[in-house]
Scaffold this active site. Structure first.
Site, mmCIF file in Angstrom:
data_model
loop_
_atom_site.group_PDB
_atom_site.id
_atom_site.type_symbol
_atom_site.label_atom_id
_atom_site.label_comp_id
_atom_site.label_asym_id
_atom_site.label_seq_id
_atom_site.Cartn_x
_atom_site.Cartn_y
_atom_site.Cartn_z
ATOM 1 N N ILE A 525 50.391 -125.584 -17.181
ATOM 2 C CA ILE A 525 51.747 -125.479 -16.623
ATOM 3 C C ILE A 525 51.687 -124.705 -15.312
ATOM 4 C CG2 ILE A 525 54.067 -124.514 -17.028
ATOM 5 C CD1 ILE A 525 53.320 -124.509 -20.040
ATOM 6 N N CYS A 526 52.504 -125.108 -14.337
ATOM 7 C CA CYS A 526 52.745 -124.267 -13.160
ATOM 8 C C CYS A 526 54.206 -124.458 -12.792
ATOM 9 C CB CYS A 526 51.796 -124.610 -12.010
ATOM 10 S SG CYS A 526 52.119 -126.220 -11.282
ATOM 11 N N ARG A 527 54.543 -124.264 -11.510
ATOM 12 C CA ARG A 527 55.960 -124.377 -11.143
ATOM 13 C C ARG A 527 56.398 -125.840 -11.060
ATOM 14 N NH1 ARG A 527 58.102 -124.497 -5.844
ATOM 15 N NH2 ARG A 527 60.317 -123.970 -5.736
#
Ligand code: FAD
Length: 562
Positions: A525-527
């Site tokens: 996950i990231c932004r």
């Protein structure tokens, strides 16, 4: 050759003008029931709001223009009230004198449009409940508003120190184009606006997660949106106001009610002519816009068209297709081999400085059709280069075929450049382009306008990465019990993070691989998905099983509300 065209706006007027350009000898009669030809119905909400000040600005061309420039006999206040298809005549009624006449035709073109849906709800005919279709409708609404604004300028309540004006209240029924555009204009006029929507989202052509962005934006600008409730009727209230009653048992006060619950093809003419009407209630036409009678053509909002992606019959009430179809009919009548390619529903809506646009098929339609040969990606590119002032985020969803990469649909929401992004996708879809074509498309760039990798390139690259197995994706709805790795910086997680995630920033990942499990799938996950993709590549090349969570936390924020 004598050609009679019924309906003098988008489809009818474009047919008349084109036919004259192709055939100087055709006798062209264009009849319009209303008082104007060729008016800009798309501008009506802005005339209601006073953004377009003069009614005359809505009149793109007049009967004089048609007579003088195109030698077209254009008659307003003239209604076709009968068609004898066997004899090839139409019966006309003069709306002013009531006089009836019969006119012969060689070819008849029907472009009667679609009428606003007005269900037989109790109280629907009370004064103050309006649909928005014609210039006279908009003029009536404006007069109604002006009269009420004049009244509310007087003393409504007296606090002892000053007079207070009560805000006027509007209830807009239906969250489609006309409802939202009118809601924006009513807010601009100082109304308190409530928008009632029967289902669980506004803007039906969008997928629900993309509609959520629009709902938030409207809410932020003062439109109260009430989903999952529907009108059951109307009643009079004190002081000349109304109450909108709902199926959930609520009553919403209103000084004006705008109905924007959709349109229904006008098929009275088809019934008169005995031509085929399809299952969706539109006139059936082939790709040259012939109806079931070879001498009668139909175009615009009144017809059922084939969707160029799904191949299904569809009703699309948009000015672009109506204009193009009018032109195609003129070509066909003039003996040319013109064909309508089908519709892909490309559309845009602007409100409060933002815009939402889409083209092609949405995911819910694919699901309804049981079509599983598709993948979707979510992108959040900047509207222009981030280093140049004023860039804002776009939210995009792009759908493409898993089997061959063909682009199927795109939806975008944002403040800047939404139109040009979706226009690029619209063209790509019509040309049958794939995500591999998008990777390679060359679009204009300077920092104030876009990015060297435009959102179309970007979508192509991400889509192609997915199809080439360079980027295994997982969607928020399918996380299961994978190992969640968040590769953002700790400051970003401090704002928001999922419970139980392990945080290793992407730039520390190579040094900390031993902290990760080799016996579980890692979901990264990231932004927005970009850093997660970089991290996934590191992991996969180091022997881990890993997938990128599509759209990152920017998508999660929306999916969490569904
Ligand atoms: P119309 O333009 O509706 O013309 C049909 C005409 O036929 C009418 O004037 C009617 O009076 C006449 N007629 C019907 N029956 C008879 C008869 N028996 N005899 C004589 N005349 C008859 N589309 C977009 O793409 N973008 C937008 O931003 C947009 N905004 C819109 C905003 C509003 C408020 C409205 C109402 C529509 C908007 N549309 C928009 C839709 C677009 O205007 C229509 O898709 C387009 O006008 C359809 O063209 P048409 O020729 O089929 O029908």
């Amino acid at each position: 050759m004598r050609v009679i065209i019924v309906g003098g706006v988008a489809g009818g007027a474009s047919c008349a003008a084109r036919l004259r350009r192709l055939d100087e000898n055709a006798e062209i009669l264009m009849v319009e029931r209303g008082p104007y030809v060729s008016y800009a119905n798309c501008g009506l909400p802005y005339y209601i709001g006073g953004v377009i000040e003069q009614q005359s600005s809505l009149l793109v061309a007049t009967t004089d223009t048609f007579r003088d420039m195109f030698a077209v006999d254009a008659r307003t206040n003239c209604e076709v009230v009968g068609i004898a298809a066997g004899e090839k005549t139409v019966q006309l009624k003069d709306g002013v004198t009531g006089e009836m006449t019969t006119e012969p035709y060689d070819k008849l073109v029907i472009s009667p449009g679609a009428a606003p849906i007005r269900p037989p709800w109790p109280g629907i005919d009370l004064p103050g409940i309006f649909g928005v279709r014609t210039v006279p409708d908009a003029a009536q609404i404006r007069a109604w508003i002006d009269e009420r604004r004049g009244r509310s300028a007087g003393m409504d309540s007296y606090t002892g120190f000053q007079t207070r004006r009560r805000k006027l209240r509007a209830v807009v029924v239906g969250g489609g184009f006309i409802g939202i555009e009118t809601a924006e204009n009513l807010v601009g006029l100082g109304f308190e606006v409530t928008l009632l929507q029967r289902g669980d989202q506004i803007m039906g052509p969008l997928d629900i997660e993309m509609a959520r962005y629009v709902e938030r934006h409207l809410d932020k600008h003062g439109v109260r949106i009430l989903l999952n409730d529907a009108v059951s009727g109307f009643r009079e209230a004190a002081g000349g106001a109304l109450e909108v009653l709902t199926e959930a048992g609520k009553a919403y006060p209103a000084d004006i009610v705008i109905l924007g619950i959709g349109v229904k093809p006008e098929t009275a003419l088809a019934e008169m002519a005995g031509i085929e009407v399809g299952k969706l209630g539109g006139i059936r036409v082939d790709d040259q816009m012939h109806t079931s009678d070879p001498d009668i053509f139909a175009v615009g909002d009144a017809v059922e068209k084939r969707d160029c992606i799904t191949g299904e019959w569809s009703l699309v009430a948009l000015a672009g297709p109506a204009n193009r179809q009018g032109r195609i009919v003129a070509d066909v009548i003039a003996g040319r081999d013109a064909h309508f390619r089908g519709t892909q529903g490309t559309a845009i809506l602007g409100a409060f400085g933002g815009a939402v646009a889409w083209t092609g098929v949405n995911e819910k339609t694919l699901k309804r059709l049981g079509d599983e040969d598709y993948e979707k990606i979510y992108l959040y590119p900047n509207s222009h280069a981030g280093y140049y002032p004023g860039a804002t985020l776009l939210a995009m969803k792009v759908i493409f075929r898993k089997s061959d990469g063909k682009v199927l649909g795109a939806q975008a929401v944002g403040q800047e450049g939404v139109d040009k992004r979706i226009d690029a996708f619209a063209m790509a879809i019509q040309m049958g382009a794939t995500v591999y074509d998008l990777e390679e498309c060359e679009l204009c760039y300077a920092p104030q306008f876009g990015m060297a990798k435009s959102p179309a390139n970007f979508a192509g690259m991400v889509g192609a990465n997915v199809l080439r197995d360079d980027m295994a994706l997982v969607h928020w709805s399918d996380l299961g019990d994978g190992f969640l790795l968040d590769v953002r910086h700790p400051e970003e997680l401090a704002v928001e993070h999922l419970p139980g995630v392990v945080n290793i920033p992407v730039d520390e990942l190579r040094a900390r691989l031993d902290e990760l499990p080799r016996d579980r799938e890692i979901l990264v996950i990231c932004r927005s998905g970009q850093r997660a993709y970089y991290a996934t590549r590191v992991l996969v090349q180091n022997g881990f099983t890993a997938r990128t969570v599509a759209g990152g936390m920017l998508s999660h924020e929306i999916f969490a509300t569904l």
